[in-house]
Motif scaffolding. Structure first.
Motif, PDB file in Angstrom:
ATOM      1  N   ALA A 126      -1.055   6.957   6.699  1.00  0.00           N
ATOM      2  CA  ALA A 126      -0.482   8.028   7.661  1.00  0.00           C
ATOM      3  C   ALA A 126      -0.343   9.487   6.998  1.00  0.00           C
ATOM      4  N   ASP A 127       0.174   9.057   5.796  1.00  0.00           N
ATOM      5  CA  ASP A 127       1.116  10.419   5.073  1.00  0.00           C
ATOM      6  C   ASP A 127      -0.086   9.897   3.760  1.00  0.00           C
ATOM      7  N   THR A 128      -0.563   9.708   3.744  1.00  0.00           N
ATOM      8  CA  THR A 128      -1.548   9.630   1.768  1.00  0.00           C
ATOM      9  C   THR A 128      -1.706  11.451   1.208  1.00  0.00           C
ATOM     10  N   HIS A 129      -1.830  12.655   2.377  1.00  0.00           N
ATOM     11  CA  HIS A 129      -2.485  13.462   1.996  1.00  0.00           C
ATOM     12  C   HIS A 129      -3.014  13.314   0.513  1.00  0.00           C
ATOM     13  N   TYR A 130      -4.899  12.729   1.528  1.00  0.00           N
ATOM     14  CA  TYR A 130      -5.775  12.532   0.687  1.00  0.00           C
ATOM     15  C   TYR A 130      -5.294  11.980  -1.189  1.00  0.00           C
ATOM     16  N   GLU A 131      -4.445  11.730  -1.194  1.00  0.00           N
ATOM     17  CA  GLU A 131      -4.508  11.001  -2.639  1.00  0.00           C
ATOM     18  C   GLU A 131      -4.964   9.461  -2.129  1.00  0.00           C
ATOM     19  N   ARG A 132      -5.448   9.335  -3.674  1.00  0.00           N
ATOM     20  CA  ARG A 132      -6.776   7.749  -3.534  1.00  0.00           C
ATOM     21  C   ARG A 132      -5.934   6.832  -3.841  1.00  0.00           C
ATOM     22  N   THR A 133      -4.684   6.584  -4.814  1.00  0.00           N
ATOM     23  CA  THR A 133      -3.901   6.151  -5.482  1.00  0.00           C
ATOM     24  C   THR A 133      -3.441   5.842  -4.713  1.00  0.00           C
ATOM     25  N   ARG A 134      -2.549   6.824  -3.464  1.00  0.00           N
ATOM     26  CA  ARG A 134      -0.962   6.063  -2.771  1.00  0.00           C
ATOM     27  C   ARG A 134      -1.373   4.915  -1.597  1.00  0.00           C
ATOM     28  N   VAL A 135      -0.406   3.481  -1.455  1.00  0.00           N
ATOM     29  CA  VAL A 135      -1.207   2.797  -0.635  1.00  0.00           C
ATOM     30  C   VAL A 135      -0.624   2.233  -0.390  1.00  0.00           C
ATOM     31  N   GLN A 136       0.146   2.392   0.653  1.00  0.00           N
ATOM     32  CA  GLN A 136       1.418   1.700   1.119  1.00  0.00           C
ATOM     33  C   GLN A 136       1.138   0.424   2.246  1.00  0.00           C
ATOM     34  N   THR A 137       0.257  -0.125   1.937  1.00  0.00           N
ATOM     35  CA  THR A 137      -0.714  -1.314   3.141  1.00  0.00           C
ATOM     36  C   THR A 137      -0.237  -2.302   2.211  1.00  0.00           C
ATOM     37  N   LYS A 138       0.092  -3.501   2.045  1.00  0.00           N
ATOM     38  CA  LYS A 138       0.580  -4.693   1.296  1.00  0.00           C
ATOM     39  C   LYS A 138      -0.330  -5.827   1.169  1.00  0.00           C
ATOM     40  N   ALA A 139      -0.486  -6.391   0.215  1.00  0.00           N
ATOM     41  CA  ALA A 139      -1.062  -7.706   0.617  1.00  0.00           C
ATOM     42  C   ALA A 139      -0.158  -8.705  -0.655  1.00  0.00           C
ATOM     43  N   GLU A 140      -0.262  -9.781   0.079  1.00  0.00           N
ATOM     44  CA  GLU A 140       0.990 -10.787  -0.706  1.00  0.00           C
ATOM     45  C   GLU A 140      -0.078 -12.189  -0.400  1.00  0.00           C
ATOM     46  N   SER A 171       0.470  -5.422  -6.043  1.00  0.00           N
ATOM     47  CA  SER A 171       1.249  -4.721  -7.478  1.00  0.00           C
ATOM     48  C   SER A 171       1.706  -3.331  -7.432  1.00  0.00           C
ATOM     49  N   GLY A 172       2.488  -3.135  -8.578  1.00  0.00           N
ATOM     50  CA  GLY A 172       3.564  -1.378  -8.361  1.00  0.00           C
ATOM     51  C   GLY A 172       3.085  -0.651  -7.892  1.00  0.00           C
ATOM     52  N   ASN A 173       4.078   0.741  -8.087  1.00  0.00           N
ATOM     53  CA  ASN A 173       4.614   1.672  -7.269  1.00  0.00           C
ATOM     54  C   ASN A 173       3.231   1.735  -5.744  1.00  0.00           C
ATOM     55  N   VAL A 174       4.128   3.029  -5.432  1.00  0.00           N
ATOM     56  CA  VAL A 174       3.108   3.347  -3.817  1.00  0.00           C
ATOM     57  C   VAL A 174       1.585   3.999  -4.605  1.00  0.00           C
ATOM     58  N   ASP A 175       2.562   4.875  -5.228  1.00  0.00           N
ATOM     59  CA  ASP A 175       1.609   5.993  -6.043  1.00  0.00           C
ATOM     60  C   ASP A 175       0.782   5.585  -6.670  1.00  0.00           C
ATOM     61  N   ASN A 176       0.678   3.969  -7.653  1.00  0.00           N
ATOM     62  CA  ASN A 176       0.202   3.816  -9.262  1.00  0.00           C
ATOM     63  C   ASN A 176      -1.684   3.320  -8.599  1.00  0.00           C
ATOM     64  N   GLY A 222     -13.254  -8.053  -5.828  1.00  0.00           N
ATOM     65  CA  GLY A 222     -12.969  -7.337  -7.256  1.00  0.00           C
ATOM     66  C   GLY A 222     -12.102  -8.513  -8.082  1.00  0.00           C
ATOM     67  N   ALA A 223     -11.897  -7.997  -8.553  1.00  0.00           N
ATOM     68  CA  ALA A 223     -10.290  -8.441  -9.367  1.00  0.00           C
ATOM     69  C   ALA A 223      -9.373  -7.897  -8.953  1.00  0.00           C
ATOM     70  N   GLU A 224      -8.171  -9.362  -8.716  1.00  0.00           N
ATOM     71  CA  GLU A 224      -6.760  -8.411  -8.429  1.00  0.00           C
ATOM     72  C   GLU A 224      -6.358  -7.498  -8.652  1.00  0.00           C
ATOM     73  N   GLY A 225      -6.154  -6.113  -8.390  1.00  0.00           N
ATOM     74  CA  GLY A 225      -4.548  -4.878  -8.769  1.00  0.00           C
ATOM     75  C   GLY A 225      -5.850  -3.991  -9.364  1.00  0.00           C
ATOM     76  N   GLN A 226      -7.423  -4.583  -8.880  1.00  0.00           N
ATOM     77  CA  GLN A 226      -8.224  -3.686 -10.307  1.00  0.00           C
ATOM     78  C   GLN A 226      -9.006  -3.131  -9.474  1.00  0.00           C
ATOM     79  N   GLY A 227      -8.402  -1.918  -7.844  1.00  0.00           N
ATOM     80  CA  GLY A 227      -9.575  -2.327  -7.013  1.00  0.00           C
ATOM     81  C   GLY A 227     -10.163  -0.193  -7.391  1.00  0.00           C
ATOM     82  N   HIS A 228      -9.237   0.060  -7.685  1.00  0.00           N
ATOM     83  CA  HIS A 228      -9.350   1.461  -7.528  1.00  0.00           C
ATOM     84  C   HIS A 228     -10.895   2.021  -8.373  1.00  0.00           C
ATOM     85  N   ALA A 229     -10.981   0.997  -8.428  1.00  0.00           N
ATOM     86  CA  ALA A 229     -13.021   2.187  -9.969  1.00  0.00           C
ATOM     87  C   ALA A 229     -13.719   2.065  -9.272  1.00  0.00           C
TER      88      ALA A 229
END
Length: 380
Positions: A126-140, A171-176, A222-229
């Motif tokens: 809802a509030d990502t403003h097109y930023e690809r790294t801004r992910v608030q949905t969490k997986a534990e 893992s990481g902060n919301v914009d990492n 893919g690998a955990e925490g390495q989905g950005h690419a």
């Protein structure tokens, strides 16, 4: 460099354009877009049988294309017909699975290609403003599997999707950039709620809510925490597809406007003979050719191994499409006069689609800033 299409691509374009003109006339498209499902499963299956979906995938993935120009040919034809069927989801989810999927996960590509599985890309919030790294949905972690909490917004054709590609932060902060993981989530998974609504430009979109959605270990792509690419690659294909779709819509709007100028009379003469309108139309034609050049450049760059070259070309194209698409929409309607605002005419629907394409996967302001940032990164 030779930018002429191969014989196979020309044949694909001809058959697809002919099918759309015969089976997807505006009245039929309007009924489909306003329907309960938001698209026609029968038409989607026919696209699969024609090889349209297969053209979006490489031979290694079970298709017969998969290159940037294959995507451009298909989506330009879809743009001319204002097609609402979920081929964008197919190309984006398919690219992610192809790039990072296990052998078992890649078996899903066959079902996507033959049209038996509708895939949807669920990344925006809802509030990502097109930023690809801004992910608030969490997986534990949950034993060997995962539990998802959060929500995704404006998922095209999400109500009828069989499979979602979902981004979540492990893992990481919301914009990492690091810490983003990707998951394949079947639509019938317990705890997943899908709420749909009509889209402003036709078809339907959905909001997804994940309330303790439990997934197995095999859901991780893919690998955990390495989905950005992988996410970047999938979005890149989507950006190219949208740019090509917009180009097709511009061509349709241009053709309709030229026809109107050549037939509408005012003061006893054809309005196309008025020099002021001729100048405006000439400027519009030049702008559309500029958009075509941007799409060609993006299609040529998307298969290169150089990330910065690829991403800059894509952002340049999306910026150009956003600016020129709005111009084409405005000028076409203005040159039609009052009739250009009537919903019975296809033109305003093309105009609306052009404006909305600008807001998918980043608008022109976002991509201009991204292009500048990538240029600075390239210069370092």
């Amino acid at each position: 460099m030779n930018f002429e299409h191969t014989e196979d691509r020309r044949m694909l374009a001809d058959s697809l354009n002919r099918f759309i003109s015969e089976q997807y006339a505006f009245d039929a498209r309007d009924r489909i877009a306003k329907s309960e499902h938001g698209f026609s499963k029968e038409i989607f299956q026919q696209f699969a049988e024609l090889g349209v979906i297969g053209a979006l995938f490489s031979e290694a993935d079970g298709g017969f294309g998969g290159g940037g120009f294959d995507i451009a040919v298909v989506f330009e034809a879809l743009g001319r017909g204002l097609v609402v069927e979920p081929l964008l989801g197919a190309v984006m989810v398919g690219e992610a699975i192809s790039a990072a999927g296990s052998d078992a996960q890649k078996e899903k590509l066959g079902d996507i290609i033959n049209g038996t599985v509708v895939a949807a890309f669920a990344h925006d919030e809802a509030d990502t403003h097109y930023e690809r790294t801004r992910v608030q949905t969490k997986a534990e972690r949950n034993g060997d599997g995962w539990v998802l909490h959060g929500a995704k917004a404006v998922v095209p054709q999400g109500e009828q999707a069989d499979l979602f590609l979902v981004s979540a932060r492990t893992s990481g902060n919301v914009d990492n950039e690091a810490g983003i993981s990707l998951f394949l989530v079947p639509a019938k998974t317990a705890g997943l709620t899908v709420r749909g609504c009509p889209a402003i430009d036709g078809g339907r979109v959905a909001e997804l809510s994940f309330d303790g959605v439990k997934l197995g270990a095999d859901a991780l792509l893919g690998a955990e925490g390495q989905g950005h690419a992988t996410l970047e690659r999938a979005i890149g294909r989507g950006v190219l597809a949208l740019c090509a779709e917009a180009l097709g819509a511009m061509e349709a709007a241009k053709t309709a406007t030229l026809d109107y100028l050549r037939t509408r009379k005012q003061f006893g003469t054809l309005i196309g003979s008025f020099q002021a309108l001729q100048h405006r139309m000439a400027d519009l034609l030049l702008e559309i050719e500029q958009a075509r050049s941007a799409v060609i450049n993006a299609a040529a760059a998307i298969d290169t191994g150089d990330r910065l070259t690829r991403e800059r070309a894509l952002s340049a194209a999306k910026f150009s499409i956003g600016r020129i698409g709005a111009l084409v929409a405005q000028e076409s309607i203005q040159m039609h006069g009052g009739i250009g605002m009537t919903w019975e005419l296809p033109l305003p629907h093309y105009a609306k689609r052009l404006v909305m394409i600008d807001h998918q996967l980043g608008d022109e302001d976002h991509h201009l800033q991204r292009y500048i940032a990538l240029g600075k990164e390239l210069a370092q």
